[in-house]
Design a protein around this motif. Sequence first.
Motif, PDB file in Angstrom:
ATOM      1  N   HIS A 188      -5.510  -6.545  -6.349  1.00  0.00           N
ATOM      2  CA  HIS A 188      -4.570  -5.471  -5.987  1.00  0.00           C
ATOM      3  C   HIS A 188      -3.886  -4.909  -7.233  1.00  0.00           C
ATOM      4  O   HIS A 188      -3.320  -5.656  -8.022  1.00  0.00           O
ATOM      5  N   HIS A 224      -2.207  -0.849  -8.883  1.00  0.00           N
ATOM      6  CA  HIS A 224      -2.113   0.614  -8.879  1.00  0.00           C
ATOM      7  C   HIS A 224      -2.098   0.992 -10.352  1.00  0.00           C
ATOM      8  O   HIS A 224      -1.036   1.062 -10.984  1.00  0.00           O
ATOM      9  N   HIS A 267      -1.429  -2.162   2.217  1.00  0.00           N
ATOM     10  CA  HIS A 267      -0.280  -3.065   2.065  1.00  0.00           C
ATOM     11  C   HIS A 267       0.132  -3.544   3.459  1.00  0.00           C
ATOM     12  O   HIS A 267       0.185  -2.737   4.383  1.00  0.00           O
ATOM     13  N   HIS A 290      -0.125  -8.408  -0.307  1.00  0.00           N
ATOM     14  CA  HIS A 290       1.192  -9.046  -0.139  1.00  0.00           C
ATOM     15  C   HIS A 290       1.225 -10.073   0.994  1.00  0.00           C
ATOM     16  O   HIS A 290       1.218 -11.260   0.742  1.00  0.00           O
ATOM     17  N   ASP A 306      -0.571  -6.318  -8.839  1.00  0.00           N
ATOM     18  CA  ASP A 306       0.110  -5.175  -8.240  1.00  0.00           C
ATOM     19  C   ASP A 306       0.385  -4.121  -9.321  1.00  0.00           C
ATOM     20  O   ASP A 306       0.081  -4.325 -10.491  1.00  0.00           O
TER      21      ASP A 306
HETATM   22 ZN    ZN Z   1       0.789  -2.439  -4.143  1.00  0.00          ZN
END
Ligand code: ZN
Length: 446
Positions: free
Chosen positions: A64, A66, A230, A267, A318
């Motif tokens: 995961h 971004h 998410h 998450h 993340d």
């Molecule tokens: Zn995220």
Amino acid sequence: MPELLIRNADAVVTMNGAREEIAGGDVLIRGGVIAAVGRALQAPGAEVLEAKGCVVTPGLVNTHHHLYQTLTRAVPGGQDALLFGWLKTLYPIWAGFGPEEMFVSAQVGLAELALSGCTLTSDHLYLFPNGSRLDDTIAAAHEVGLRFHPTRGAMSIGVSDGGLPPDSLVEREAAILEDCIRVVDAHHDAAEGALVRVGLAPCSPFSVSRDLMRDAALLARDKGVMLHTHLAENDEDIAYSLAKFGCRPGQYAEDLGWTGADVWHAHCVKLDSREIDLFARSGTGVAHCPCSNCRLGSGVAPVRAMRDAGVKVGLGVDGSASNDAGNLVLEARQSMLLQRVTLGADAMSAREALEIATLGGARVLGRHDCGSIEPGKRADLAIWDVSGIEAAGSWDPVASLILCGPTRVRDLFVEGRQVVRAGQMATIDLPTVIERQTALARRLAG
Ligand SMILES: [Zn+2]
């Protein structure tokens, strides 16, 4: 076909079925594949790479990220905010991004991952301002040389419809689905050894409609690609789900087709025991993001309970606006420490954390050809120099990777291609990329 013999490592951590660790081990790579693992391998004519004083592990897998957020690290207004407030601070800044910002920030994020041992990463890009496209990040990954699972994210409910993001950052749902089809057709490779696999990933239940969640699931199954979003990130998230949908996130996901071996959720900090059972039964994967969960005060994900129930768990750094680092081996260390905070010192071993970071992540992403060092698997390897200051005095070189360090690799191979050499990026001119990134960050900050 060119051969490379990695020779005489202090330990080769195979992550095979027996979890063998080979002292004084060798690995032979032929083309993009592992040809042999053992001791005193003979390979006349092969190029030789000495690994004495090093531990060789499977490449780490990041489930995961971004990547675009490497351009908004440590933004003052977002440093101490909870998830929803943090998002509201950053949305207007992200609205100023374009293709160059997407490309450069992805290169920085990917290089940071590579230097910390990562060979395979997913990415979750869910906003496309000013002509940005998923293709910008795929081009970056191609240059950096990591195996890449970009996901086509989306937001469709803006402020005027009761959503969180500004209207300028949301897209029409028909246009989203159309672009999902375009990027899958253009870039997805289902073959073994694929360097690019595309997934579909509406941003979260609070930024797209029920219809889009369902349509994305139908489209993903039609195309044979994976689904990602998410889920159950914090208490606000659960409260939103109960108030808006009248059910918990696990139920919402199940109702819309968002469980199964082709789905992984980021998450899952607030999954309850019924949801853990649902994920285990359905083969649904989890991207555990311990540093981000700490950074945003979301809580401690029930990783021990998930693993004991048989849920597939991988690690995620993340986005770099909520970590703000992107060092994957440090993430493995954090996952171990966090379970110990709530459950005690025997809650997770260093070796289990390393397993989650490698094999665990590969399973979450559906990559049965990656995640272990075995003949026939892809040649994705991290070589860690444990002869330096970080691990000096260590009695156990394998455990020391998580308990002590180092936190950067000496060498990294993806599909047999060298991406990091002697601690430096071998594929891109990193100082130039950092310079570009710094200039872009300054421009965005005004
Ligand atoms: Zn995220």
